[in-house]
Design an enzyme around this catalytic site. Structure first.
Site, PDB file in Angstrom:
ATOM      1  N   GLY A 156       0.807  -1.206   0.000  1.00  0.00           N
ATOM      2  CA  GLY A 156       0.000   0.000   0.000  1.00  0.00           C
ATOM      3  C   GLY A 156       0.843   1.259   0.000  1.00  0.00           C
ATOM      4  CG  ASP A 157      -1.195   4.959  -0.094  1.00  0.00           C
ATOM      5  OD1 ASP A 157      -0.917   5.143  -1.291  1.00  0.00           O
ATOM      6  OD2 ASP A 157      -2.368   4.924   0.331  1.00  0.00           O
ATOM      7  CB  THR A 212       4.690  -0.973   0.792  1.00  0.00           C
ATOM      8  OG1 THR A 212       4.092  -1.772   1.807  1.00  0.00           O
ATOM      9  CG2 THR A 212       5.821  -1.747   0.131  1.00  0.00           C
ATOM     10  CB  SER A 216       5.843   6.107   2.057  1.00  0.00           C
ATOM     11  OG  SER A 216       6.469   7.250   2.594  1.00  0.00           O
ATOM     12  CD  GLU A 217       8.142   0.478   5.213  1.00  0.00           C
ATOM     13  OE1 GLU A 217       9.131   0.005   5.813  1.00  0.00           O
ATOM     14  OE2 GLU A 217       7.074  -0.132   5.055  1.00  0.00           O
ATOM     15  CB  THR A 231      -6.292  -1.033   3.507  1.00  0.00           C
ATOM     16  OG1 THR A 231      -5.766  -2.151   4.213  1.00  0.00           O
ATOM     17  CG2 THR A 231      -7.763  -0.861   3.853  1.00  0.00           C
ATOM     18  CG  LEU A 249       5.048  24.504  -7.310  1.00  0.00           C
ATOM     19  CD1 LEU A 249       4.025  25.254  -8.137  1.00  0.00           C
ATOM     20  CD2 LEU A 249       5.827  25.463  -6.412  1.00  0.00           C
ATOM     21  CD  GLU A 291       7.277   7.723   9.563  1.00  0.00           C
ATOM     22  OE1 GLU A 291       8.151   7.960  10.422  1.00  0.00           O
ATOM     23  OE2 GLU A 291       7.484   7.806   8.342  1.00  0.00           O
TER      24      GLU A 291
END
EC number: 2.7.1.-
Length: 314
Positions: A65-66, A68, A70-71, A96, A224, A280
């Protein structure tokens, strides 16, 4: 021509996904070398990204997901190399909410998502960099604060698995009787806002919390940040809910939202504020958020609505 070398970093929660397993098998049959690594604990994604770079992988695929995404993006962004020297990034959405994938119109099926990565050149995209308490955090999608952030934090994991994005809505409705505004000052180039807000979105991407489009016009390659502030509600909360139901969420937001497009933003809050970076939570009273242009390269649909000039992604 050398054999394409991919490293797929899979969220451990989706390790039993049969569709993904079959899709990886078909990819290997096409002559693409794919090695899979499964995350189990904090730090795994960063370690796997480092190993993939050392092994000469040309593409790193985040499967999850988001969080993972981002990591993996954070691990890439934290490297000293320029974006062009780093592996390209791909995403197979298995989470999810999948807010980034949904806004980018990425395919949901693993085989289609992997085929897109194999057939579409990577496009340079921006990342969001947040500094708080002498620590640096990165995000590919969006930082959110206020009511929406608390909903995301409080939604039970079991409910997310059963209901998907609907879980966030149900948790949010349960909280409506206890919305407390956050007092803060926001500053950026030729921009200042002070007061109490119930929701804040700082977008590289457009949406968070299972489809809440806080920054509906954001682009991920414009250099931006899109900032949206939803101020403290005046009058009865039920009246605002009536607007949402009768005219739609976007119509209600447009009536009360303050928006800005900035290269950076500073936040000073009267009390500790939690900002959610792609799942996070980061808590502090002072934040500095920058848009870092063209920090990584990512495989996206040729007509991806998050790109300023989608046709150039071809």
């Amino acid at each position: 021509m050398p054999t394409p070398h991919w490293r797929l970093i899979l969220n451990g929660k989706s390790a039993g996904d049969d569709d993904l397993r079959e899709a990886v098998g078909r990819l290997r049959a096409r002559g693409i070398a794919v090695e899979v690594r499964v995350t189990w604990e904090d730090g795994d994604a960063a370690r796997y990204v480092g190993e993939a770079i050392a092994d000469g992988a040309g593409t790193i695929v985040a499967a999850g997901g988001d969080g993972t995404l981002s990591e993996v993006a954070t691990a890439l962004a934290s490297r000293d190399e320029a974006a062009g020297a780093l592996p390209a990034l791909g995403l197979v959405p298995l989470g999810t909410a999948n807010d980034f994938a949904s806004a980018a119109e990425l395919p949901e099926a693993p085989d289609e998502a992997l085929d897109l990565i194999a057939s579409t050149p990577a496009h340079a995209i921006d990342l969001l960099r947040l500094q708080a308490k002498d620590r640096v955090h990165w995000a590919a999608n969006l930082a959110s604060g206020g009511f929406g952030t608390q909903v995301t934090v409080e939604t039970p994991e079991g409910m997310k698995k059963l209901l998907g994005g609907l879980a966030y809505l149900l948790t949010g409705l349960a909280r409506l009787g206890r919305i407390e505004p956050v007092e803060a000052t926001l500053r950026g180039p030729d921009f200042q806002w002070r007061g109490g807000f119930i929701a804040l979105g700082i977008g590289n991407g457009r949406q968070a919390g299972g489809g809440q489009a806080l920054c509906p016009d954001a682009r991920i390659d414009d250099g931006l940040l899109d900032v949206t502030v939803i101020p403290e509600l005046s009058g009865d909360v039920a009246a605002t809910l009536g607007t949402v139901l009768s005219e739609g969420k976007l119509a209600a937001l447009e009536r009360i939202a303050t928006r800005a497009r900035l290269p950076w933003l500073e936040i000073d809050a009267a009390r500790p504020l939690a900002l959610n970076l792609d799942g996070e939570p980061v808590e502090a009273t002072r934040f500095r958020i920058d848009c870092v242009p063209r920090r990584v390269r990512m495989h996206l649909p040729r007509d991806c609505p998050l790109l300023v000039q989608p046709s150039l992604a071809a």
